[in-house]
Design a protein around this motif. Structure first.
Motif, PDB file in Angstrom:
ATOM      1  N   ALA A 289     -65.199 -31.187  45.082  1.00  0.00           N
ATOM      2  CA  ALA A 289     -64.997 -31.654  46.458  1.00  0.00           C
ATOM      3  C   ALA A 289     -63.735 -31.072  47.078  1.00  0.00           C
ATOM      4  CB  ALA A 289     -64.954 -33.183  46.476  1.00  0.00           C
ATOM      5  N   ARG A 290     -62.656 -30.950  46.335  1.00  0.00           N
ATOM      6  CA  ARG A 290     -61.377 -30.502  46.884  1.00  0.00           C
ATOM      7  C   ARG A 290     -61.207 -28.995  46.833  1.00  0.00           C
ATOM      8  NH1 ARG A 290     -56.617 -33.496  44.076  1.00  0.00           N
ATOM      9  NH2 ARG A 290     -55.519 -32.430  45.768  1.00  0.00           N
ATOM     10  N   ARG A 291     -62.125 -28.270  46.242  1.00  0.00           N
ATOM     11  CA  ARG A 291     -61.925 -26.835  46.058  1.00  0.00           C
ATOM     12  C   ARG A 291     -61.852 -26.073  47.387  1.00  0.00           C
ATOM     13  NH1 ARG A 291     -65.256 -23.326  41.708  1.00  0.00           N
ATOM     14  NH2 ARG A 291     -63.890 -24.542  40.337  1.00  0.00           N
ATOM     15  N   PRO A 292     -62.702 -26.299  48.379  1.00  0.00           N
ATOM     16  CA  PRO A 292     -62.571 -25.517  49.631  1.00  0.00           C
ATOM     17  C   PRO A 292     -61.211 -25.704  50.305  1.00  0.00           C
ATOM     18  CG  PRO A 292     -64.705 -26.593  49.526  1.00  0.00           C
ATOM     19  CD  PRO A 292     -63.895 -27.155  48.403  1.00  0.00           C
ATOM     20  N   TYR A 293     -60.718 -26.934  50.367  1.00  0.00           N
ATOM     21  CA  TYR A 293     -59.429 -27.168  51.024  1.00  0.00           C
ATOM     22  C   TYR A 293     -58.282 -26.549  50.227  1.00  0.00           C
ATOM     23  CZ  TYR A 293     -55.214 -29.690  52.337  1.00  0.00           C
ATOM     24  OH  TYR A 293     -53.926 -30.006  52.699  1.00  0.00           O
ATOM     25  N   LEU A 294     -58.264 -26.746  48.911  1.00  0.00           N
ATOM     26  CA  LEU A 294     -57.173 -26.214  48.092  1.00  0.00           C
ATOM     27  C   LEU A 294     -57.212 -24.689  48.037  1.00  0.00           C
ATOM     28  CD1 LEU A 294     -57.151 -28.766  45.129  1.00  0.00           C
ATOM     29  CD2 LEU A 294     -55.532 -28.603  47.011  1.00  0.00           C
ATOM     30  N   ARG A 295     -58.394 -24.107  48.064  1.00  0.00           N
ATOM     31  CA  ARG A 295     -58.488 -22.650  48.062  1.00  0.00           C
ATOM     32  C   ARG A 295     -57.909 -22.077  49.352  1.00  0.00           C
ATOM     33  NH1 ARG A 295     -62.733 -19.687  50.078  1.00  0.00           N
ATOM     34  NH2 ARG A 295     -62.859 -17.507  49.394  1.00  0.00           N
ATOM     35  N   SER A 296     -58.188 -22.685  50.479  1.00  0.00           N
ATOM     36  CA  SER A 296     -57.597 -22.224  51.744  1.00  0.00           C
ATOM     37  C   SER A 296     -56.087 -22.419  51.750  1.00  0.00           C
ATOM     38  CB  SER A 296     -58.232 -22.973  52.918  1.00  0.00           C
ATOM     39  OG  SER A 296     -59.622 -22.753  52.970  1.00  0.00           O
TER      40      SER A 296
ATOM     41  N   TYR B 299     -43.454 -21.918  43.390  1.00  0.00           N
ATOM     42  CA  TYR B 299     -43.737 -23.155  42.658  1.00  0.00           C
ATOM     43  C   TYR B 299     -44.683 -24.043  43.463  1.00  0.00           C
ATOM     44  CZ  TYR B 299     -43.061 -27.368  39.902  1.00  0.00           C
ATOM     45  OH  TYR B 299     -43.270 -28.470  39.118  1.00  0.00           O
ATOM     46  N   ALA B 300     -44.534 -24.055  44.785  1.00  0.00           N
ATOM     47  CA  ALA B 300     -45.445 -24.843  45.613  1.00  0.00           C
ATOM     48  C   ALA B 300     -46.871 -24.301  45.514  1.00  0.00           C
ATOM     49  CB  ALA B 300     -44.965 -24.846  47.063  1.00  0.00           C
ATOM     50  N   VAL B 301     -47.010 -22.967  45.506  1.00  0.00           N
ATOM     51  CA  VAL B 301     -48.343 -22.380  45.353  1.00  0.00           C
ATOM     52  C   VAL B 301     -48.894 -22.667  43.959  1.00  0.00           C
ATOM     53  CG1 VAL B 301     -49.687 -20.264  45.571  1.00  0.00           C
ATOM     54  CG2 VAL B 301     -47.665 -20.592  46.975  1.00  0.00           C
ATOM     55  N   PHE B 302     -48.020 -22.633  42.962  1.00  0.00           N
ATOM     56  CA  PHE B 302     -48.458 -22.933  41.595  1.00  0.00           C
ATOM     57  C   PHE B 302     -48.983 -24.355  41.484  1.00  0.00           C
ATOM     58  CE2 PHE B 302     -46.930 -25.079  37.692  1.00  0.00           C
ATOM     59  CZ  PHE B 302     -47.899 -24.606  36.817  1.00  0.00           C
ATOM     60  N   ARG B 303     -48.354 -25.296  42.163  1.00  0.00           N
ATOM     61  CA  ARG B 303     -48.838 -26.678  42.127  1.00  0.00           C
ATOM     62  C   ARG B 303     -50.234 -26.780  42.733  1.00  0.00           C
ATOM     63  NH1 ARG B 303     -47.118 -30.057  38.764  1.00  0.00           N
ATOM     64  NH2 ARG B 303     -47.683 -31.760  40.163  1.00  0.00           N
ATOM     65  N   THR B 304     -50.469 -26.015  43.796  1.00  0.00           N
ATOM     66  CA  THR B 304     -51.802 -26.009  44.391  1.00  0.00           C
ATOM     67  C   THR B 304     -52.816 -25.394  43.427  1.00  0.00           C
ATOM     68  OG1 THR B 304     -50.840 -25.815  46.601  1.00  0.00           O
ATOM     69  CG2 THR B 304     -53.154 -25.228  46.367  1.00  0.00           C
ATOM     70  N   ALA B 305     -52.451 -24.280  42.781  1.00  0.00           N
ATOM     71  CA  ALA B 305     -53.372 -23.627  41.849  1.00  0.00           C
ATOM     72  C   ALA B 305     -53.630 -24.488  40.617  1.00  0.00           C
ATOM     73  CB  ALA B 305     -52.812 -22.273  41.433  1.00  0.00           C
ATOM     74  N   SER B 306     -52.625 -25.235  40.178  1.00  0.00           N
ATOM     75  CA  SER B 306     -52.834 -26.097  39.004  1.00  0.00           C
ATOM     76  C   SER B 306     -53.803 -27.232  39.305  1.00  0.00           C
ATOM     77  CB  SER B 306     -51.490 -26.658  38.530  1.00  0.00           C
ATOM     78  OG  SER B 306     -50.907 -27.473  39.538  1.00  0.00           O
ATOM     79  N   ASN B 307     -53.890 -27.637  40.583  1.00  0.00           N
ATOM     80  CA  ASN B 307     -54.875 -28.653  40.953  1.00  0.00           C
ATOM     81  C   ASN B 307     -56.287 -28.086  41.017  1.00  0.00           C
ATOM     82  OD1 ASN B 307     -52.942 -30.699  41.211  1.00  0.00           O
ATOM     83  ND2 ASN B 307     -52.489 -30.135  43.334  1.00  0.00           N
ATOM     84  N   LEU B 308     -56.393 -26.771  41.223  1.00  0.00           N
ATOM     85  CA  LEU B 308     -57.701 -26.131  41.208  1.00  0.00           C
ATOM     86  C   LEU B 308     -58.181 -25.838  39.792  1.00  0.00           C
ATOM     87  CD1 LEU B 308     -57.188 -23.627  44.151  1.00  0.00           C
ATOM     88  CD2 LEU B 308     -58.981 -25.368  44.043  1.00  0.00           C
ATOM     89  N   ALA B 309     -57.246 -25.597  38.884  1.00  0.00           N
ATOM     90  CA  ALA B 309     -57.586 -25.232  37.507  1.00  0.00           C
ATOM     91  C   ALA B 309     -57.737 -26.489  36.643  1.00  0.00           C
ATOM     92  CB  ALA B 309     -56.505 -24.321  36.929  1.00  0.00           C
ATOM     93  N   PRO B 310     -58.366 -26.352  35.486  1.00  0.00           N
ATOM     94  CA  PRO B 310     -58.446 -27.496  34.573  1.00  0.00           C
ATOM     95  C   PRO B 310     -57.063 -27.930  34.119  1.00  0.00           C
ATOM     96  CG  PRO B 310     -60.000 -25.765  33.943  1.00  0.00           C
ATOM     97  CD  PRO B 310     -59.114 -25.179  34.997  1.00  0.00           C
ATOM     98  N   GLN B 311     -56.908 -29.215  33.854  1.00  0.00           N
ATOM     99  CA  GLN B 311     -55.623 -29.749  33.440  1.00  0.00           C
ATOM    100  C   GLN B 311     -55.226 -29.199  32.083  1.00  0.00           C
ATOM    101  OE1 GLN B 311     -55.504 -33.997  33.086  1.00  0.00           O
ATOM    102  NE2 GLN B 311     -53.285 -34.084  32.858  1.00  0.00           N
ATOM    103  N   LYS B 312     -53.951 -28.794  31.980  1.00  0.00           N
ATOM    104  CA  LYS B 312     -53.450 -28.239  30.728  1.00  0.00           C
ATOM    105  C   LYS B 312     -52.653 -29.286  29.976  1.00  0.00           C
ATOM    106  CE  LYS B 312     -53.559 -23.319  31.150  1.00  0.00           C
ATOM    107  NZ  LYS B 312     -53.016 -22.118  30.500  1.00  0.00           N
ATOM    108  N   SER B 313     -52.623 -29.133  28.688  1.00  0.00           N
ATOM    109  CA  SER B 313     -51.879 -30.036  27.819  1.00  0.00           C
ATOM    110  C   SER B 313     -50.650 -29.304  27.306  1.00  0.00           C
ATOM    111  CB  SER B 313     -52.749 -30.502  26.652  1.00  0.00           C
ATOM    112  OG  SER B 313     -51.974 -31.226  25.718  1.00  0.00           O
ATOM    113  N   TYR B 314     -49.476 -29.825  27.640  1.00  0.00           N
ATOM    114  CA  TYR B 314     -48.240 -29.200  27.167  1.00  0.00           C
ATOM    115  C   TYR B 314     -48.019 -29.454  25.676  1.00  0.00           C
ATOM    116  CZ  TYR B 314     -46.986 -28.189  31.984  1.00  0.00           C
ATOM    117  OH  TYR B 314     -46.972 -27.702  33.258  1.00  0.00           O
TER     118      TYR B 314
END
Length: 240
Positions: A14-21, A54-69
């Motif tokens: 659902a959020r992919r079109p908005y986050l991709r833009s 870093y702001a763009v990275f936060r947006t991309a991390s919401n598009l990608a699967p969650q990572k485990s540190y």
């Protein structure tokens, strides 16, 4: 089934079109800023770019699967164990359970596979040319993303954005021009000897040479009063 029919059958988050833009709109001006930099640019210019990446990275991390540190399925974002033995995972909570001999053992996925969690961190050297190459690769990857692209493609963009952010962050650090370990970003003293150009250290040495070495007064016992000598005489009120 043809390729267009197969793409239409894939569900789109659902959020992919908005986050991709949002990803495209944030990444484009940063690419122009990096292209306008030159060797020897001030670290403050890189600091602005690092914040934007870093702001763009936060947006991309919401598009990608969650990572485990930590690589732990039970505590994916928990504390890391700085002294994890070989063959153990990085989760501090699970490793403490192991050390204490608790009946609850760490979750599966320990060992070398668990140590690959988190986002990649690049190795030095960190140069402007490397940042330009990272931005060029990011533009090719990010602007080739489609709404039906697999999650692995979005994860690759997030990884590359984290690497570009790390490079810009290192370039934004104060540069040790003076060669002083105590004041790496200090201005230079033109009259100082070679190897002692730090203006702060040179000024401190001059003050010590003029004032002499400081003298520590002996401790005062309880009930006694320290006898001090005034540099200037006390002003006397003449009275009426």
């Amino acid at each position: 089934m043809s390729a267009p029919d197969r793409n239409r059958s894939q569900p789109i988050p659902a959020r992919r079109p908005y986050l991709r833009s949002e990803l495209h709109s944030k990444l484009a001006p940063l690419s122009d800023q990096v292209a306008n930099l030159w060797d020897g640019a001030h670290p403050l210019e890189y600091e602005e770019i690092a914040d934007g990446l870093y702001a763009v990275f936060r947006t991309a991390s919401n598009l990608a699967p969650q990572k485990s540190y930590t690589g732990c399925t039970e505590h994916p974002n928990g504390a890391l164990d700085p002294e994890a033995p070989d063959g153990w995972g990085l989760c501090l909570i699970c490793n403490d359970r192991r050390r204490q001999g608790a009946s609850v053992m760490p979750s599966a996925g320990t060992g070398a596979a668990q140590r690959r969690g988190g986002y990649p961190v690049p190795e030095p050297p960190f140069t402007l040319q490397r940042l330009v190459e990272c931005m060029r690769e990011l533009n090719e990857l990010a602007f080739s993303l489609e709404l039906t692209s697999p999650t692995s493609a979005y994860a690759t963009v997030a990884d590359r954005l984290h690497e570009a952010f790390c490079v810009a962050r290192e370039l934004a650090r104060p540069r040790n021009v003076s060669g002083c370990a105590k004041h790496p970003g200090a201005p230079l003293d033109a009259d100082a000897a070679p190897g002692e150009e730090c203006l702060f250290c040179a000024g401190e040495k001059r003050r010590q040479a003029l004032a002499g070495n400081p003298v520590t007064l002996p401790p005062v016992r309880r009930g006694e009063r320290r006898n001090t000598y005034r540099r200037f005489p006390r002003a006397v009120n003449p009275g009426p």
